[in-house]
Scaffold this motif. Structure first.
Motif, short mmCIF file in Angstrom:
data_model
loop_
_atom_site.label_atom_id
_atom_site.label_comp_id
_atom_site.label_asym_id
_atom_site.label_seq_id
_atom_site.Cartn_x
_atom_site.Cartn_y
_atom_site.Cartn_z
N TYR A 61 0.83 -1.22 -0.16
CA TYR A 61 -0.03 0.01 -0.16
C TYR A 61 0.71 1.39 -0.12
O TYR A 61 2.10 1.08 0.23
CB TYR A 61 -0.99 0.01 0.91
CG TYR A 61 -0.28 0.08 2.50
CD1 TYR A 61 0.28 1.10 3.05
CD2 TYR A 61 -0.18 -1.24 3.24
CE1 TYR A 61 0.83 0.91 4.28
CE2 TYR A 61 0.47 -1.38 4.35
CZ TYR A 61 1.09 -0.23 5.23
OH TYR A 61 1.78 -0.17 6.21
N ARG A 65 6.19 1.02 5.03
CA ARG A 65 7.34 1.47 5.47
C ARG A 65 7.86 0.65 6.64
O ARG A 65 6.76 0.68 7.37
CB ARG A 65 7.69 2.84 5.48
CG ARG A 65 9.09 3.50 5.62
CD ARG A 65 8.80 4.90 5.83
NE ARG A 65 8.61 5.57 4.67
CZ ARG A 65 9.38 5.75 3.51
NH1 ARG A 65 10.59 5.40 3.51
NH2 ARG A 65 9.20 6.31 2.43
N THR A 195 -7.33 2.76 11.97
CA THR A 195 -6.50 3.53 12.18
C THR A 195 -5.06 3.07 12.64
O THR A 195 -4.56 3.68 13.93
CB THR A 195 -7.08 4.79 13.38
OG1 THR A 195 -7.78 3.83 14.42
CG2 THR A 195 -8.01 5.42 12.60
N GLY A 196 -4.82 1.82 12.48
CA GLY A 196 -3.50 1.52 12.83
C GLY A 196 -2.46 1.78 11.87
O GLY A 196 -2.67 2.55 10.96
N SER A 197 -1.37 1.16 11.89
CA SER A 197 -0.03 1.80 11.06
C SER A 197 -0.28 1.88 9.56
O SER A 197 0.20 2.67 8.96
CB SER A 197 1.13 0.60 11.37
OG SER A 197 1.59 0.90 12.69
N SER A 198 -0.92 0.74 9.13
CA SER A 198 -1.27 0.79 7.77
C SER A 198 -2.12 1.75 7.22
O SER A 198 -1.90 2.50 6.18
CB SER A 198 -2.08 -0.60 7.14
OG SER A 198 -1.40 -1.52 7.95
N GLN A 201 0.10 5.13 7.83
CA GLN A 201 1.05 5.26 6.62
C GLN A 201 0.56 5.90 5.44
O GLN A 201 1.14 6.39 4.67
CB GLN A 201 1.90 4.03 6.27
CG GLN A 201 2.77 3.86 7.93
CD GLN A 201 3.74 2.53 7.42
OE1 GLN A 201 3.28 1.80 6.91
NE2 GLN A 201 4.85 2.64 8.21
N ARG A 218 -12.44 3.95 14.83
CA ARG A 218 -12.99 3.20 15.74
C ARG A 218 -12.34 3.88 17.12
O ARG A 218 -12.98 4.14 18.20
CB ARG A 218 -13.34 1.80 15.51
CG ARG A 218 -14.35 1.40 16.45
CD ARG A 218 -14.76 -0.02 15.93
NE ARG A 218 -13.68 -1.00 15.99
CZ ARG A 218 -13.66 -2.27 15.61
NH1 ARG A 218 -14.87 -2.91 14.99
NH2 ARG A 218 -12.55 -2.99 15.74
N THR A 219 -11.17 3.79 17.06
CA THR A 219 -10.15 4.10 18.27
C THR A 219 -8.87 4.83 17.55
O THR A 219 -8.34 4.23 16.85
CB THR A 219 -9.61 2.68 18.81
OG1 THR A 219 -10.82 1.55 18.79
CG2 THR A 219 -9.38 3.09 20.47
N LYS A 336 -0.71 -0.23 22.74
CA LYS A 336 -0.86 -0.67 21.20
C LYS A 336 0.35 -0.51 20.75
O LYS A 336 0.98 0.41 21.24
CB LYS A 336 -1.75 0.03 20.41
CG LYS A 336 -3.36 -0.58 20.81
CD LYS A 336 -4.23 0.01 19.79
CE LYS A 336 -5.66 -0.51 20.07
NZ LYS A 336 -6.78 0.49 19.40
N ARG A 337 0.94 -1.03 19.87
CA ARG A 337 2.10 -0.75 19.09
C ARG A 337 2.11 0.75 18.44
O ARG A 337 1.04 1.08 17.93
CB ARG A 337 2.32 -1.70 17.94
CG ARG A 337 3.73 -1.58 17.36
CD ARG A 337 4.08 -2.41 16.24
NE ARG A 337 5.35 -2.38 15.75
CZ ARG A 337 6.55 -3.20 16.06
NH1 ARG A 337 6.14 -3.96 17.09
NH2 ARG A 337 7.83 -2.93 15.57
N ALA A 386 -8.27 -0.99 6.21
CA ALA A 386 -6.98 -1.33 6.68
C ALA A 386 -6.95 -1.89 8.25
O ALA A 386 -6.68 -1.23 9.19
CB ALA A 386 -6.10 -0.05 7.02
N THR A 387 -7.89 -3.09 8.37
CA THR A 387 -8.35 -3.51 9.37
C THR A 387 -7.52 -4.73 10.14
O THR A 387 -8.20 -5.33 10.93
CB THR A 387 -9.74 -4.18 9.07
OG1 THR A 387 -9.54 -4.81 7.79
CG2 THR A 387 -10.85 -3.02 8.80
N GLY A 388 -6.28 -4.95 9.71
CA GLY A 388 -5.50 -5.62 10.57
C GLY A 388 -5.06 -6.99 10.42
O GLY A 388 -5.70 -7.56 9.14
N TRP A 501 -3.90 -5.97 19.10
CA TRP A 501 -3.33 -7.47 18.42
C TRP A 501 -2.36 -8.22 19.48
O TRP A 501 -2.39 -9.53 19.09
CB TRP A 501 -3.15 -7.39 16.94
CG TRP A 501 -2.06 -6.48 16.53
CD1 TRP A 501 -2.10 -5.10 16.22
CD2 TRP A 501 -0.66 -6.70 16.74
NE1 TRP A 501 -0.72 -4.68 15.87
CE2 TRP A 501 0.14 -5.42 16.15
CE3 TRP A 501 0.13 -7.84 17.31
CZ2 TRP A 501 1.61 -5.50 16.38
CZ3 TRP A 501 1.75 -7.89 17.05
CH2 TRP A 501 2.23 -6.68 16.73
#
Ligand code: N01
Length: 544
Positions: A61, A65, A195-198, A201, A218-219, A336-337, A386-388, A501
């Protein structure tokens, strides 16, 4: 029993086609294949992808990185290899990492042992012959003495199911399964879920092209600026002048990568000096931010101070106070990470970017024109999931693995990923699960962990060959002790105290267990080495 019977019996004992089957052609699988070949073992590798790279093959995507510095997120087993490769940026992009992995595969001629475009569907242990029968989706069955998983911790993508998916007429993408050809979002209305790393970025880059981007949150997450930049010839030369020493120093740290650690409590400094220290680490950027103070992840008050600092930073960057408020997490900092991003918060000042809070009703359904969230319809030309991932265990449990006495991995891991040293599982002889649950894996640099595991496994196989052992199985006592060690290590960290996760809470029905070993790389390596040095203490070894 007569001699004839024994002979007949011996003849019916199934013989392995190869010493080992290795699943996965990312960093871990490739290193394992190389080490097996170097020690004279026969092996076959399999990967569902058409090429090498593992997670770096699929996650193409925009903006993908690494969050570990490139000079450290690379192999160190061969001085020539690490001297000849020139990383261009502090944090390498996905194309550069994939090019590096391809270079490694070519340099050591690894592709000839790998069957691509082939997924392993099942593996069954045969107790009579001490072999695994490994079955592919292409209908091939390979019998191997050892079954080695190099399948990655973040490689089983998850995508929520929404009503109305069949009605939606626009384009659909998933960050973890991104198409090979670049996607053009020019003039399009794009929705990003997650709204994770993916997402963090990809959002700023997609927003540069798209007509409008809606980010469905969501968070909120803590996003540290990566402060990525080109690497100068001087800094590369400085590291390469003593790359071995640099790597050795890295391995003395808990995470097996080097970054400046300020070994003092948040409360050792007065408020102004504390702020200055946090500013210094903000400017340094990336995961090293966690090294600003030694109690950030262990003391609630210290953590709250850092979270307050974060709020002030978001307030400074984001123009709209309501958006700033929505972007501010209310959980422990770094639980979270931590995400490393570039211009993430700044992107919400663009006119063509909207943050949509879906923390109440969520995304209700897809419609023919887009999606409905919190009672509002959004027209979208493209939706990006981008749901992990079903992290740490999903890539293992998606394979039908059956060990001794018909025990399946799904049954064995119902209450969490029990294992010994992270590497082995009682009841699953001759199976090794590399760089995964129960070892430092995602909490250390994965490439270094891959080498440590590859060396340990090949040493173990050599020991077995030397002593004519054909089966190695972790004892339940050793496994229970190790699980207790892993759990005890995690209890002191605030990282266990939020949904993430790491604990499996992002997958419905998954047992809540902090999966990686958080005790640190050096004590982990010590333990592995002690086990090997004592003739594989904690294992039952058998001969046919
Ligand atoms: O996945 P995630 P990721 N409706 O699980 C949301 C590594 N990685 O792919 O938090 C709405 O972090 C979900 O919401 P919530 C890195 O280790 C590294 O981004 O559950 N939202 C969450 O926001 C990283 O930690 C890099 O409330 C839904 C998001 O989807 C790990 O991979 C780059 C939803 C998933 O975030 C995973 O990152 C990329 C729904 N129904 C990844 N379902 C580097 O920088 C899920 N979500 C190296």
């Amino acid at each position: 029993m007569t001699e004839t019977n024994t002979l007949e019996q011996a003849e019916t004992v199934l013989r392995p086609d190869v010493d080992a089957v290795v699943v996965g052609a990312g960093f871990t699988g490739l290193y394992m294949l190389l080490r097996l070949r170097q020690e004279g073992f026969t092996a076959r590798g399999f990967d569902a992808a058409p090429g090498v790279g593992g997670t770096w093959y699929w996650n193409r995507y925009p903006g993908a990185r690494c969050d570990i510095e490139s000079m450290q997120y690379s192999f160190q087993f061969d001085e020539e290899l690490q001297q000849e490769w020139r990383w261009t940026e502090r944090y390498a992009s996905q194309p550069e990492i994939l090019a590096y992995i391809e270079h490694v595969a070519n340099r050591y001629d690894l592709r000839r042992d790998i069957t691509f475009n082939t997924r392993i569907e099942a593996a069954t242990f045969d107790e009579t012959s001490h072999t695994w029968l490994v079955e592919t989706d292409g209908g091939e069955a390979v019998r191997a003495r050892h079954f080695i998983m190099g399948v990655g911790c973040l490689s089983a993508p998850i995508r929520p199911k929404f009503d109305g998916e069949a009605d939606y007429r626009g384009e659909v993408y998933q960050t973890s399964l991104w198409p090979k050809d670049p996607v053009d979002f020019t003039g399009k209305r794009v929705g990003i879920i997650g709204t994770g790393s993916s997402a963090i970025q990809s959002l700023p880059l997609i927003a540069e092209d798209a007509e409008h981007v809606y980010l469905y949150q969501r968070t909120p997450n803590f996003v540290v600026p990566a402060q990525n930049r080109p690497l100068s010839d001087e800094e590369v030369a400085e590291i390469k002048a003593d790359y071995k020493g640099f790597r050795a120093r890295a391995k003395q740290g808990l995470t097996a990568f080097l970054f400046p650690r300020h070994d003092r409590s948040v409360f050792d400094l007065a408020p102004e000096a504390r702020r200055a220290k946090l500013d210094e680490y903000w400017d340094l950027g990336g995961l090293p931010f966690l090294g600003a103070f030694n109690d950030i992840l262990f003391d609630e008050e210290a953590n709250a101070e850092v979270a307050r600092y974060w709020r002030s930073r978001i307030d400074e960057i984001v123009d709209d106070p309501e958006i700033a408020e929505l972007l501010t997490p209310d959980e422990f900092f770094g639980c979270k990470r931590l995400c490393a991003g570039t211009d993430y918060y700044e992107t919400f000042n663009r006119d063509n970017v909207s943050l949509v809070d879906v923390s109440d009703l969520g995304i209700e359904c897809l419609t023919s024109a887009g999606l409905r969230a919190e009672g509002v319809d959004y027209d979208l030309d493209a939706i990006i999931y981008a749901t992990g991932f079903d992290a740490m265990t999903g890539s293992v449990t998606r394979i039908r693995i059956t060990g001794s006495d018909g025990l399946t991995i799904q049954k064995k891991w119902e209450d969490g990923p029990s294992n010994y040293l992270g590497l082995t599982i009682a009841g699953f002889p001759n199976m090794f699960n590399m760089v995964s649950a129960g070892s430092p894996s995602v909490l250390a640099t994965m490439v270094t962990c891959a080498e440590q595991h590859g060396d340990w496994v090949v040493d173990c196989l050599s020991y077995m060959r030397e002593h004519d052992f054909t089966s190695i199985n972790a004892t339940t006592v050793a496994e229970d002790d190790w699980v207790a060690t892993v759990n005890a290590a995690s209890e002191v960290s605030l990282r266990t105290r939020c949904d993430s996760w790491y604990v499996g809470s992002n997958v419905v029905g998954k047992a809540r267990v902090f999966a990686p070993y958080i005790g640190g790389y050096p004590p982990y390596v010590d333990k592995c080495e002690t086990v090997a040095a004592t003739g594989y203490d904690g294992f039952d070894l058998e001969r046919l």
